[in-house]
Design an enzyme around this catalytic site. Structure first.
Site, short mmCIF file in Angstrom:
data_model
loop_
_atom_site.label_atom_id
_atom_site.label_comp_id
_atom_site.label_asym_id
_atom_site.label_seq_id
_atom_site.Cartn_x
_atom_site.Cartn_y
_atom_site.Cartn_z
N CYS A 79 44.25 35.30 41.90
CA CYS A 79 44.99 36.43 42.35
C CYS A 79 46.11 35.63 43.27
O CYS A 79 47.02 34.65 42.92
CB CYS A 79 44.87 37.41 42.79
N HIS A 167 41.15 39.59 38.63
CA HIS A 167 40.00 39.35 39.72
C HIS A 167 38.77 39.36 39.07
O HIS A 167 38.13 40.49 38.52
CB HIS A 167 40.13 40.63 40.54
N GLU A 169 35.99 38.70 40.19
CA GLU A 169 34.72 39.12 41.08
C GLU A 169 34.47 40.63 40.94
O GLU A 169 33.47 41.07 41.33
CB GLU A 169 34.96 38.53 42.24
#
Ligand code: XMP
Length: 536
Positions: A79, A167, A169
């Site tokens: 990001c 993202h 994660e």
């Protein structure tokens, strides 16, 4: 040497999640402020530049000198990290026409690129950015895009630099863990050598070395962290460790006796102190929540310190501090906020040194270590419980009678949650597994109890409210209880758990029929924020 990945923090709330995902991949990693890259650490095998709430054009945007690691090890920007790399190396970053936020699909993917090895076309990812990369620097090429974002991911032609604008994660990025795995294993050559068994071996050896023949004191709370810390220390130094477990009289039903038995079975040297009389008398008539907390905190320190001082030759105070308690997280001003909790005044007064054997672990890792140490499952998967105990779940003043009523109602609720089994799939199943709950995925589903499905549950006695009911032919005028259950990953935010209606109906019935003094049961449907998990 234990390999590690460095995650540079630029203030995003999801930075910790990156670390958790890497740890799930048996890879040790450390989160450091963006300007604290360790230049001389030979164990670092790769670096991740994480997200930020700021834009690269923001005056206060956090900047890092890429030359510290560029050309020396693989780099992945996520990001803001990706935008920062692009912007710094001559690409163009511009405000996105419409904010790119939420689920998106990678309709174009270069699966020949090592970062996307094994990815499915159309893989779902999670976007959350106001800026977008409209032109890549010279020597870089796009390796994935969505219908709206051409440069959703990029790589350098001739050096090990990658960037992704989504993202990986977060759970909504379905193959996000695979992407991180590709980065760690294929790109950085990580050995995936971080495991509970390894951690125990190295930590036990370190503790033996650090502590030698000294004596250590540790305060037990019945919670997971302090219990695992105690068992780990016990393995290292045995009877040189003295644990102190204070009963303030506001624990769950039978909890003090049950937990003491567990500790003794684990071979711990524990002093159990029943200080309930002192707490009850100091709390008599007090209704203000903050005042209750202050009194309990003060009494706890007094009782603990009095006990600890009897161990006159102690040199160390051990605590169950875990990694999220210590991460130096940045706030938007760039200031590092660090909180650290000590038992009040004791280290200074007794000149004790601090020993924190779990300081590198996330909660789910603490659970894995506990399991590996052979601790019983009910101790390991126990819900968090507030230090002041049921005192903050009794609205109004506290008496032994009220505590007893609440303990009965709460016991019915918690036992019910443990007995009721549910099947979970998809994101919910992954969330529960990531929290360290032991369950096996079969045909895309896991079976767990409602207790394990939720982060935390408890019962609140509304002792200042009375309402009318009817039991048999009798009118009743008694207190309600509220049931609370939330899902969460860190207690910073929480959603109320959508417990099944048939479960709620049965528990409500059981409580009203069996607990004298309660004639009404409510279910708390507030999330945090704006509410909190506890009522006081
Ligand atoms: P809140 O109510 O702030 O709670 O949403 C967040 C988490 O912290 C726990 N909690 C406490 N834990 N001492 C503790 O050790 C306390 O005074 C305390 N107050 C709240 C709460 O149970 C939840 O897990």
């Amino acid at each position: 040497m234990q390999q590690k990945i460095i995650i540079l923090d630029f203030g995003s709330q999801t930075t910790q999640l990156i670390a958790r995902r890497l740890r799930e991949l048996d890879t040790f990693c450390e989160i450091l402020p963006y300007n604290k890259f360790p230049n001389d650490d030979p164990s670092v095998i790769g670096v991740i530049l994480a997200g930020s709430p700021l834009s690269v054009y923001d005056e206060k945007a956090f900047k890092v000198d890429l030359s510290q690691f560029r050309g020396k090890m693989p780099v992945l920007g996520i990001c803001y990290g990706a935008q920062f790399i692009s912007h710094t190396l001559g690409g163009r970053v511009e405000p996105a026409g419409s904010r790119e936020y939420g689920r998106a699909n990678l309709t174009a993917i270069d699966t020949q690129d090592p970062l996307f090895k094994g990815f499915d076309k159309g893989s779902q990812v999670w976007m959350s950015h106001g800026d977008t990369i409209t032109a890549l620097p010279d020597g870089f090429h796009a390796i994935a895009g969505t219908d709206h974002v051409t440069n959703a991911a990029f790589a350098a032609d001739n050096e090990p630099i990658w960037g992704v604008q989504f993202h990986p994660e977060v759970f909504h990025s379905v193959q996000g863990t695979l992407l991180l795995q590709n980065f760690v294993e294929t790109i950085c050559g990580g050995r995936r050598d971080w495991s509970a068994a390894n951690y125990i071996d190295t930590t036990v050896a370190e503790l033996k070395q650090q502590i030698g023949t000294d004596r250590v004191i540790l305060g037990l709370s019945g919670g997971v962290d302090s219990s695992v810390a105690a068992v780990l220390l016990n393995r290292a130094i045995g009877k040189q460790l003295t644990c102190i477990f204070v009963d303030h009289g506001m624990l769950r039903k039978n909890e003090f006796a049950d937990v003491m038995r567990d500790y003794e079975c684990l071979g711990l040297n524990v002093i159990g102190v029943d200080a309930s009389d002192k707490f009850m008398s100091d709390l008599a008539g007090v209704t203000d929540p903050e005042q209750k907390r202050k009194i309990i905190g003060r009494d706890f320190v007094e009782v603990f310190n009095a006990e600890a001082k009897k161990i006159t030759d102690a040199k160390w105070l051990a605590q169950g501090t875990i990694y999220p308690d210590r991460i130096e997280s940045l706030n938007i001003t760039g200031k590092v906020i660090k909180s650290h909790h000590n038992v009040g005044g004791l280290p200074e007064e007794m000149h004790l040194q601090l020993c924190e054997p779990l300081k590198w672990l996330f909660k789910d890792e603490v659970r894995r270590v506990g399991r590996q140490l052979g601790m019983p499952e009910h101790l390991i998967t126990r819900h968090p419980f507030p230090g002041p105990g049921l005192a903050v779940r009794i609205l109004g003043d506290i008496t032994r009678e009220k505590v007893a009523v609440l303990q009965e109602a709460d016991d019915i609720y918690i036992r019910g949650l443990r007995d009721y089994k549910v099947k979970l799939s998809g994101e919910e199943a992954r969330r529960v597994l990531a929290a360290g709950v032991p369950a096996e995925m079969k045909d895309g589903e896991i079976e767990v109890s409602l207790y394990d499905q939720v982060w935390q549950a408890g019962t609140i006695l509304l002792s200042e409210v009375r309402s009318v009911g009817v039991m048999g032919d009798e009118r009743t005028y008694e207190n309600p209880v509220a049931l609370r259950a939330v899902t969460s990953t860190d207690a910073m935010t929480a959603d109320w758990a959508h417990l099944p209606y048939d479960f709620l109906a049965k528990v409500s019935n059981d409580i009203i029929n069996k607990v004298k003094g309660v004639n009404r049961v409510c279910y708390d449907i507030s999330s945090k924020p704006p509410s909190t998990i506890e009522w006081e």
